[in-house]
Design an enzyme around this catalytic site. Sequence first.
Site, PDB file in Angstrom:
ATOM      1  N   CYS A 120      18.457 -45.178 -29.346  1.00 47.38           N
ATOM      2  CA  CYS A 120      18.137 -43.910 -29.999  1.00 47.38           C
ATOM      3  C   CYS A 120      18.424 -43.993 -31.504  1.00 47.38           C
ATOM      4  O   CYS A 120      17.727 -44.710 -32.211  1.00 47.38           O
ATOM      5  CB  CYS A 120      18.897 -42.766 -29.326  1.00 47.38           C
ATOM      6  SG  CYS A 120      18.172 -41.138 -29.612  1.00 47.38           S
ATOM      7  N   HIS A 132      18.280 -43.283 -23.175  1.00 47.43           N
ATOM      8  CA  HIS A 132      19.714 -43.226 -22.884  1.00 47.43           C
ATOM      9  C   HIS A 132      19.943 -43.342 -21.377  1.00 47.43           C
ATOM     10  O   HIS A 132      19.071 -43.009 -20.576  1.00 47.43           O
ATOM     11  CB  HIS A 132      20.304 -41.884 -23.332  1.00 47.43           C
ATOM     12  CG  HIS A 132      20.504 -41.750 -24.794  1.00 47.43           C
ATOM     13  ND1 HIS A 132      21.470 -42.442 -25.484  1.00 47.43           N
ATOM     14  CD2 HIS A 132      19.878 -40.963 -25.707  1.00 47.43           C
ATOM     15  CE1 HIS A 132      21.430 -42.082 -26.761  1.00 47.43           C
ATOM     16  NE2 HIS A 132      20.475 -41.200 -26.921  1.00 47.43           N
TER      17      HIS A 132
END
Length: 484
Positions: free
Chosen positions: A330, A427
Amino acid sequence: MTRSIMIQGAGSNVGKSMLVAGLARAFVNRGLSVAPFKPQNMSNNAAVTEDGGEIGRAQALQALAARRAPHTDMNPVLLKPETDTGAQVIVQGKRFATLRARDYAKAKPQLLAPALDSFRRLCAGVDLVLIEGAGSPAEINLRAGDIANMGFAEAAGVPVVLIGDIDRGGVIAQVVGTQYILPPEDAARIKAYAINKFRGDVSLFDEGLVEITKRTGWPSLGVLPWFADAWRLPAEDVMDIRSTRGGAFKLVVPRLNRIANFDDLDPLSSEPNVSVEIIEAGTPLPGDADLVLIPGSKSTIADLAHFRAQGWDIDLTAHIRRGGHVLGICGGYQMLGHEINDPDGIEGTPGSVPGLGHLDVVTVMKPEKRLALTEAVYLPTGDAVSGYEIHLGETTGPDCARAWLGVGPLDEGAASPSGRVRGCYLHGLFASDKFRAAFLKDFGVQTGLDYSDSVDQTLDNLARHVETHLDLDMLLSLAEEPAP
């Protein structure tokens, strides 16, 4: 009839979140239907829910403990700090505003209504709602407009149990002092207390319990010894993430100022053949790292500047030159590219900043946040990967042609020509056992860990721990039907 009770702390980080998780599993094991609830939370470690929003990671763990799917009603107000003085405010799973601390204090009264709405929806159809407070009710300077502790307890008409943390010392003053400083009507809401995190012979605190009860008039629910396996459960607070000593494979993680969604580390920390080392500011990245993992960030551009200020950019270049591997997730993925463009000033002043330059990609920040539970495939092996996306920005460039994840018909992620530098937006991917095993096998690391089973077993152990040492019959008898 639904009953509810609120667990508040005599200070921050006294173990409320873990205690609520243990209580949830214990009461579910007794045959009750249970829902966790926290009216206001502050954390950059969020979970994505099936109804398309985000809540604090602790409430997601508590939902798992209660054997329920996480829902935005379990944490209707979530504060995600972006600077030392401001935070993004999430209401019932969606972005409400970005506010400075002083402005948030003014906005709190209008957030009580959605918090109560969520609470009442949760109460429908369950036997017990376990409410977790935030910080401490002793912060009486924050009492006006409070929605996190006594303000919510008053509005919802629920009783309170106060938790003290003996590990930090001064627990008698914590508990007795809380009663002394509270307005009488707030103190009257507290029906009992418990002591958490005791190390050693619990009987040595018998006289302490006598003193607290004598001075407050509150009955004791008991003393909860230190739960040694707490590290096996996903951490919510950044202060709770720590290095773990395992095998020879060394994974290094620089602690960013605004580190976010660091639950990616939990399955790796549980691996017996992996050592996870958290690198604090001012400390160089170790030269013997096998893999450097750059985690997510709530403020990518600011954390990139912080990364450079530590000299970690120089250390990372040297690590790659020595043949080391890098994974960015991310925000960490965005940092690894050539450039981060923020034309709308989403993270501050509009403009562009150079990235670390280890991936041939460019990120453009955009105001629409991507929130999704995501099923993917690890392209090298075809193994299924479950995770979630929670990010601003889109990343494109030549290295995206070497994507290593597939999400439906789309490719996800990027890799350098050597394959030693990779990044993605997904994630939670390391919680997928087959993917984690395949990923680590490339480094010669063997694993047989069933991570989800390990977490569930730890929750059962925590429930037994709580049942053994606290008077849960008394606690349940103190729970009351909330105000309509």
